[in-house]
Design an enzyme around this catalytic site. Sequence first.
Site, mmCIF file in Angstrom:
data_model
loop_
_atom_site.group_PDB
_atom_site.id
_atom_site.type_symbol
_atom_site.label_atom_id
_atom_site.label_comp_id
_atom_site.label_asym_id
_atom_site.label_seq_id
_atom_site.Cartn_x
_atom_site.Cartn_y
_atom_site.Cartn_z
ATOM 1 N N SER A 1 0.858 -1.181 0.000
ATOM 2 C CA SER A 1 0.000 0.000 0.000
ATOM 3 C C SER A 1 0.895 1.233 0.000
ATOM 4 O O SER A 1 1.698 1.415 0.921
ATOM 5 C CB SER A 1 -0.873 -0.033 1.259
ATOM 6 O OG SER A 1 -1.524 1.194 1.425
ATOM 7 N N LYS B 1 -1.350 -0.915 -4.245
ATOM 8 C CA LYS B 1 -2.539 -0.154 -3.832
ATOM 9 C C LYS B 1 -2.109 1.293 -3.635
ATOM 10 O O LYS B 1 -1.113 1.567 -2.966
ATOM 11 C CB LYS B 1 -3.080 -0.770 -2.534
ATOM 12 C CG LYS B 1 -3.965 0.119 -1.685
ATOM 13 C CD LYS B 1 -4.671 -0.697 -0.605
ATOM 14 C CE LYS B 1 -4.806 0.050 0.693
ATOM 15 N NZ LYS B 1 -5.468 -0.744 1.746
ATOM 16 N N LYS C 1 -3.091 5.059 -2.289
ATOM 17 C CA LYS C 1 -3.986 5.861 -1.466
ATOM 18 C C LYS C 1 -4.472 7.029 -2.318
ATOM 19 O O LYS C 1 -3.653 7.680 -2.984
ATOM 20 C CB LYS C 1 -3.228 6.392 -0.245
ATOM 21 C CG LYS C 1 -2.872 5.297 0.747
ATOM 22 C CD LYS C 1 -4.137 4.805 1.394
ATOM 23 C CE LYS C 1 -3.862 3.844 2.529
ATOM 24 N NZ LYS C 1 -5.094 3.356 3.130
ATOM 25 N N ASP D 1 -7.411 3.123 -2.615
ATOM 26 C CA ASP D 1 -8.059 3.157 -1.297
ATOM 27 C C ASP D 1 -8.274 4.612 -0.890
ATOM 28 O O ASP D 1 -7.315 5.377 -0.782
ATOM 29 C CB ASP D 1 -7.143 2.445 -0.284
ATOM 30 C CG ASP D 1 -7.739 2.417 1.119
ATOM 31 O OD1 ASP D 1 -8.900 2.843 1.301
ATOM 32 O OD2 ASP D 1 -7.030 1.951 2.037
ATOM 33 N N GLU E 1 -11.357 0.811 -2.804
ATOM 34 C CA GLU E 1 -11.604 0.469 -1.403
ATOM 35 C C GLU E 1 -12.173 1.671 -0.652
ATOM 36 O O GLU E 1 -11.652 2.785 -0.757
ATOM 37 C CB GLU E 1 -10.264 0.027 -0.787
ATOM 38 C CG GLU E 1 -10.395 -0.578 0.582
ATOM 39 C CD GLU E 1 -9.033 -0.996 1.137
ATOM 40 O OE1 GLU E 1 -8.036 -1.031 0.383
ATOM 41 O OE2 GLU E 1 -8.964 -1.278 2.345
ATOM 42 N N ASP F 1 -13.737 -1.649 3.899
ATOM 43 C CA ASP F 1 -12.765 -1.798 4.996
ATOM 44 C C ASP F 1 -13.442 -1.246 6.264
ATOM 45 O O ASP F 1 -14.096 -1.990 7.005
ATOM 46 C CB ASP F 1 -11.484 -1.030 4.622
ATOM 47 C CG ASP F 1 -10.432 -0.989 5.717
ATOM 48 O OD1 ASP F 1 -10.620 -1.640 6.761
ATOM 49 O OD2 ASP F 1 -9.407 -0.290 5.562
ATOM 50 N N LYS G 1 -9.537 -6.935 8.394
ATOM 51 C CA LYS G 1 -8.461 -6.562 9.324
ATOM 52 C C LYS G 1 -8.862 -7.151 10.656
ATOM 53 O O LYS G 1 -9.912 -6.784 11.208
ATOM 54 C CB LYS G 1 -8.344 -5.043 9.449
ATOM 55 C CG LYS G 1 -7.683 -4.368 8.271
ATOM 56 C CD LYS G 1 -7.582 -2.880 8.509
ATOM 57 C CE LYS G 1 -6.968 -2.192 7.285
ATOM 58 N NZ LYS G 1 -7.268 -0.751 7.272
ATOM 59 N N GLY H 1 -3.864 -4.279 6.416
ATOM 60 C CA GLY H 1 -2.789 -3.994 7.366
ATOM 61 C C GLY H 1 -3.001 -2.639 8.010
ATOM 62 O O GLY H 1 -3.713 -1.789 7.478
#
Length: 388
Positions: free
Chosen positions: A152, A178, A180, A205, A230, A255, A279, A307
């Site tokens: 990520s 991934k 952000k 995400d 996400e 998430d 998670k 994570g």
Amino acid sequence: MHTPLPTSARQLAAPAPVALTGVAVRLLRLRLVRPFETSFDRIDSRLIMLTRLEGEGVQGWGEIVALEEPLFSYETVDTARQIIKRHLAPALLRGPVTTLDDVASRLRRFRGHPMAKAGLELAWMDLVGRLRQEPITTLIGGPRPRVNVGVSLGIEPTRQALLALVDQHLALGYQRIKLKIKPGWDVDVVDAVRQRHPSILLSVDANAAYTLGDAAHLRKLDPFNLLMIEQPLGHNDLVDHARLQQQLATPLCLDESIVDVHSAGQALQLESCRMINIKIGRVGGYSEALAIHDLCLAAGIPVWCGGMLESGIGRAHNLALASLPGFTLPGDISASARYFTRDIIVPPVEVASDGTVAVPTRPGLGLDLDLDYMTQETVEIERFEQTT
Ligand code: NPG
């Protein structure tokens, strides 16, 4: 109403009931190798919160993934500490503990605070594994010896800096990148990465940075063949996500909105997402994580292990969880070196050139703790015993 725990979780018994002699929490600060920026914060160190259960002369270790500020969820290291001290630790210290189900039932009467509860369930599973001389992956029935992993990548000061990081992590073998995103750092950035790497597994995400009013903007992500978007919308929303999913070709993944097996079931019924990030800390520990896994497996919904920039202790638990059959997508389980210059476990977690990480096979969480380094970085320890 709570969905019953799966049989596998209920049977995770210690060899004999364990009279716990102590519950401890320990805070230590680890610097990140590079600052991590999301839509909600930028951090350059992680205050790691560890849990330890003591019983039968053995110690079990877990980790609480709460942040210092209530930015990802309402929990913080301070709330977790108070809840454990005043409510959760006394509940576990009252009479011998038998199974994971027993731990979960004692904690369930207290509402909320899943990260604090998870820290205790994790430590319990390490303790049971050590007592039974079996790794957690065996206790929960995970068949996978290695798990597929991705990385990520946070928001960077420049697009060039991000592109360099993408290249670097692909060269290390990571199977999925991934990114952000947030308003102002989204479509153009994804376009740039996609042009440079037309066929990699790529996801984004948003950490709840958008609203349903942004649907037309988010639709601009559809042409980039993303694995998923996400948590684009509110941290506790299911309904708007369902509406958004109807307007997008790209699968949504939830998430923050999935806090237990109940909300997972509702998300599936509403079709709020087509994938779930599990998670273990966010959902309250192994019992709920296993239940969500089983639910999604039965429904044909792929899951993956998220994570929270954990230390090696939390990461070892994530590896055990990700060894279950439903975890078919690469997890946010990166090498220790991606987070910290030195981890608190030995050996550190390493990612092989095929983008996989070995699931620990030694008893409990399956890795040695670097107690000297832990002591060196420890800020505070608090220990609770039975008082009456
Ligand atoms: O590899 O552990 C990791 C980080 C993965 O991006 C990641 N985590 O929103 O999923 C997230 C984000 C996060 C990190 C959230 C820290 C909260 C705290």
